[in-house]
Motif scaffolding. Sequence first.
Motif, PDB file in Angstrom:
ATOM      1  N   ASN A 310       0.809  -1.216   0.000  1.00 25.26           N
ATOM      2  CA  ASN A 310       0.000   0.000   0.000  1.00 25.26           C
ATOM      3  C   ASN A 310       0.847   1.272   0.000  1.00 25.26           C
ATOM      4  N   HIS A 395      -7.278  -2.189  -5.515  1.00 25.08           N
ATOM      5  CA  HIS A 395      -7.155  -2.745  -4.156  1.00 25.08           C
ATOM      6  C   HIS A 395      -6.999  -1.701  -3.062  1.00 25.08           C
ATOM      7  N   ASN A 504     -13.508 -10.280  -2.022  1.00 24.63           N
ATOM      8  CA  ASN A 504     -12.393 -11.236  -1.918  1.00 24.63           C
ATOM      9  C   ASN A 504     -12.792 -12.535  -1.229  1.00 24.63           C
ATOM     10  N   GLU A 710      -9.297   0.089   4.723  1.00 23.19           N
ATOM     11  CA  GLU A 710      -8.917  -1.286   4.356  1.00 23.19           C
ATOM     12  C   GLU A 710      -9.854  -1.753   3.253  1.00 23.19           C
ATOM     13  N   GLY A 713      -9.371  -6.686   3.289  1.00 18.88           N
ATOM     14  CA  GLY A 713      -8.843  -7.551   4.330  1.00 18.88           C
ATOM     15  C   GLY A 713      -9.183  -8.975   3.919  1.00 18.88           C
TER      16      GLY A 713
HETATM   17  C1  Z2T Z   1      -2.012  -4.858  -0.812  1.00 21.92           C
HETATM   18  O1  Z2T Z   1      -1.653  -5.950  -0.128  1.00 21.92           O
HETATM   19  C2  Z2T Z   1      -3.336  -4.408  -0.804  1.00 21.92           C
HETATM   20  C3  Z2T Z   1      -3.662  -3.298  -1.540  1.00 21.92           C
HETATM   21  C4  Z2T Z   1      -2.689  -2.639  -2.286  1.00 21.92           C
HETATM   22  O2  Z2T Z   1      -3.059  -1.565  -3.018  1.00 21.92           O
HETATM   23  C5  Z2T Z   1      -1.385  -3.070  -2.291  1.00 21.92           C
HETATM   24  C6  Z2T Z   1      -1.061  -4.182  -1.559  1.00 21.92           C
HETATM   25 CL1  Z2T Z   1       0.544  -4.764  -1.592  1.00 21.92          CL
HETATM   26  C7  Z2T Z   1      -2.217  -1.102  -4.004  1.00 21.92           C
HETATM   27  C8  Z2T Z   1      -4.359  -5.179  -0.049  1.00 21.92           C
HETATM   28  C9  Z2T Z   1      -5.408  -4.353   0.659  1.00 21.92           C
HETATM   29  O3  Z2T Z   1      -4.785  -3.467   1.549  1.00 21.92           O
HETATM   30  C10 Z2T Z   1      -6.354  -5.293   1.411  1.00 21.92           C
HETATM   31  O4  Z2T Z   1      -7.380  -4.571   2.041  1.00 21.92           O
HETATM   32  C11 Z2T Z   1      -6.955  -6.310   0.453  1.00 21.92           C
HETATM   33  O5  Z2T Z   1      -7.664  -7.286   1.169  1.00 21.92           O
HETATM   34  C12 Z2T Z   1      -5.876  -6.995  -0.345  1.00 21.92           C
HETATM   35  O6  Z2T Z   1      -5.037  -6.059  -0.984  1.00 21.92           O
HETATM   36  C13 Z2T Z   1      -6.452  -7.907  -1.413  1.00 21.92           C
HETATM   37  O7  Z2T Z   1      -7.434  -7.264  -2.153  1.00 21.92           O
END
Ligand code: Z2T
Length: 871
Positions: A310, A395, A504, A710, A713
Amino acid sequence: IETTIPAQSREIWNKHRVQKFNTGDEFQERFISHVEWTLARSLYNCDDLAAYQATSQSVRDNLVIDWNKTQQRQTARDPKRVYYLSLEFLMGRALDNALINMRTDTDVTDVGDTDETLTKGNTSREMIKNAMSELGFKLEDILDEEPDAALGNGGLGRLAACFVDSMATGNYPAWGYGLRYQYGIFAQKIINGYQVETPDYWLNFSNPWEIERAEIQVPINFYGYVDRGQNEKSTLEPSDWIGGERVLAVPYDMPIPGFKTSTVNNLRLWSAKPTTEFDFKKFNNGDYKNSVEEQQRAESITAVLYPNDNFLQGKELRLKQQYFWCAASLHDIVRRFKKGKRPWSEFPDAIAIQINDTHPTLAIVELQRILVDLEKLDWHEAWSIVTSTFAFTNHTVMQEALEKWPISLLGHLLPRHLEIIYDINWFFLQDVEKKFPRDMGLLSRVSIIEESSQERQVRMAYLAIIGSHKVNGVAELHSDLIKTTIFKDFVKIYGANKFTNVTNGITPRRWLKQANPKLAQLISETINDPEDNYLLDMSKLTQLSKYAEDEKFQKKWNDVKQFNKQRLADLIKKLNNGVDIIERDHIRNTLFDIQVKRIHEYKRQQMNIFGVIHRYLTMKELLQSGASIEEVSKKYPRKVSIFGGKSAPGYYMAKLIIKLINSVAEVVNNDKEIQDLLKVYFIPDYNVSKAEIITPASDLSEHISTAGTEASGTSNMKFVMNGGLIIGTVDGANVEITREIGEDNIFLFGNLAENVDELRYKHQFHNKGLPASLAKVLDAVQNGAFSPQNHSEFMPLIDSIKSHGDYYLVSDDFEAYISTQELVDQVYHKDKKEWLKKSILSVANIGFFSSDRCIEEYADTIWNAEPVKSE
Ligand code: Z2T
C-alpha cells in the motif's frame, strides 16, 4: 494436436508413457530413484532436506503428468483463456498443499480399500505419510524443510495465490503471470525490539517446484528512440521503436494443482538474463564497455521484490520490472493466440486478461503497441480489441499507494509507450469533451496526465480504467467508495455498469484443511462428509448450525481450539529461545487476542497496543487502590495479545509501532505484580507458513482499520473460517462477514466511513482534546514508562494523534474500542457456551468467502470464461 514425431514412432512413445505413482510402494520407489538419480545421494546421506527434495520431486512427477494433459486438453478444445497478471504471488509452501490437492489414479478409479492403495476420498497425503514413515521420515518434519515462496507483500499477493488455486480447482483454463524474484519479501528479525531486515534467499537450495523453460527466451527492450522515417508519419501509424538496452525473459513454470480434479494449471514466472548476441552497430567504441556492464546487470531486474504494501516508491527499477514482465507475458499470450490462426478481431473472445491493481497497466499499452506497430492494425480497431480484453481490479483508496510515474522517467525508459499513452489520452479526452462540453474542470480531472504537480505524471489507475471494460473493487464498501471518491468522474463518463464488486475470498484447502486439520476432521465427521466435498461447496457448512448449542459438540469444538492454541504456544516458545510466554496450564483460560498483518498506521496496530497499555495501567491502578489479584482478574481475565507483521523498511512510523509493542511486552511480561494475567508477544517474521499455525489459534482477532481505509482484508475471513471471533471496525469485508455470520457473532465498534472526512476536518480546526482513557495511556508513554532510557522515543506516535490531526482517528474510536474489548472479556470468560455458539455459527456461515465463489463471479461477470472439464 500437432507433433513432429513420425506416426510410426507413436507406438513406442505410448508403450513407455510415464505413469503416476499410485500406491505407497510406488511412491517409495519413486522417492528412492529421486534420492539416487536427481539428488545423487543415497540411504547413507539422505537427511530431512534431501527427503523434502525427493518427496517434492516425486509429487511433482505426478502433477506434471496431469499438467501435460491439462495443457493438451486446453490446446485441443481452444476455450477462452484467462490470464491473471500479478506482480506478487505470495504462495507459501507447495508440498503439503500438493499432497492435499493431488490425485493419483486410484482417486479416480475406485480400487477399494487396501493398506497400500487409497481409501476413497483425499487420502494421498495419508498414504505418503505412512510410506515416508516406513522410509524413516516424519512427514511433518519434512514439510518444515520447505522455504516459503514469499513473492509478495501481503493481502494482494496472497489473494493472487488463492485465486490460482481456485482457478485450477474450478477447471478454468487460466494461467498466472508474475516475476521470479531471487529475493522475496525480506525476513524480519527483531533485535532489541527493532525490526531488522535480512535477505530472503529462497532459492538457496534448488527449487523442486519450478520448471525452467530455458528454450524460451523473450527479448525485452528498454530506452532507445522511435523512428517514423523521413516523411513525418503520425504517431498513430506503425512506428519503429529502436530499443537501447535488451535483456532476455526466461520463464519458470510452477504447477498449480486443483483440488479433486486432474486440472493442473500453470503459474509462469519470468526471470531476467543477459543477451549473448550483441548489436555492434548501435554502440560506438566508447560505449562498448558500458554496454557490456549494462548487459551484466540484466539480472538485477528480477533480483528483488519491492517490500512496500500500500505504498508507491516510484523507482526506475520498479518500472523496469513492470514493463519486463508485461512485455514478456503479452508476447507469450499473443504467440499462443497466433498459433490458432484466428482473426485479430476474435482476440477478446479467446483471451481475458485481469490486471491485479495498476502494476500491470503497461500491458494495456504494450498490447496496443503490438497490434499497431507490429501487426499493423488500425489504431481504433486495435484499441477496441485492447479494451475488450482487459479488466482491472483496484485494491486501495490510499492516496500514497496510487501509482503515478513521471513523464520524464516513462518517456526515457519507454519512448514509444509514452506516445501511445498520449494518443490514448487524446482520443479519450475528445470523447469526454463531446459528451460533457460544458464541464470545464472535468478534462483536467480525468486526464491520464496529471499536469498540476511539479512534474507531469502518468496516472496509472486512470489509464487502467480507460483501457479496461470492467473495473472492480474487492469488497462492497470499497467498491462503493471508489465509485463515489477516487473514480467518481469515470462513473459519470462510462456509467455505473463498468464498475463492479467482487468481494475477496480465500482458499479453504490451505486455510482450513491444511492449516487446521483437526477442525477439518471434526467438520467432515459432523456433517458426514468423509470425502471433504464441503471444501468445494462451503454452503455445506451451514449444517454445523444445528450443533451450535449442543454441549457435547461444543466440547469437541473447544478441544480443537485448545489443541491449536497449544500448537501456537509451542511455536512462540521456540521463537522465544525456549521460554514460555504463557504457562501451559493457563492456555485453556487465556484469551488469545491476535493481530497479524502488515504494520501500517491505517491498520491501527498502535490503537491495539494503546489498548493493551490501558488494560495494564488500569490493572495496576486497581492493585494500588487495594484490590486483590482475584478482583483484578474479574475485570481483566487472562489474556495474551499477540502481534506480528512486517513494516516496509523505509516506513518510520510503522517501525516505531513495532518497537513500542516490543517495549510494552518487555515491561508487562516481567511485571510480577499482575501475575501473568496479561502477556504481550510480537511474533517475528510473520509469513504464510506461520499464518497457518497462528490463524487456527485465535479466540479473537483484530481488524480495526480506520473506516474506509482497508479495501477488504482477507485475514478476517481466515480467522473466522478457523472458529475465531472478530473485533473490528465497519470496514472492508468486515461488512459482508457481519451480514453472513450475523451481527451477534462479531464485535463491531467505531465510527463509520461516511463520517471520516468530517472527523478529520474537525481535528484540523478544533482541538477537541483526548478522551481520558487515551490521555492516560499517552501520558504514560510520554513519561517513559516503556522507554526508561529515552523518554521521547515514542513521541512521534503521540504527536501524530495530539499535534498532527490524528489522521487515522485513534482518539475518535479509542473509547468504543476499550469498552468493546471489555465486552469481549465478559462473553469469553462469563459465558463460554455463548462464545462457542458464536464461534460455531460463524464457521457455519463463512462459506461465501471461499475464493472459489470469487473466481466464479469473475468468470461469469467479467471474463465470460467457462471451465474445461476432463470428461
Ligand atoms: C495490498 O496488499 C493491498 C492493496 C494494495 O493496493 C497493495 C497491496 Cl501490496 C495497491 C491489499 C489491501 O490493503 C487489502 O485490504 C486487500 O484485502 C488486499 O489487498 C487484497 O485485495
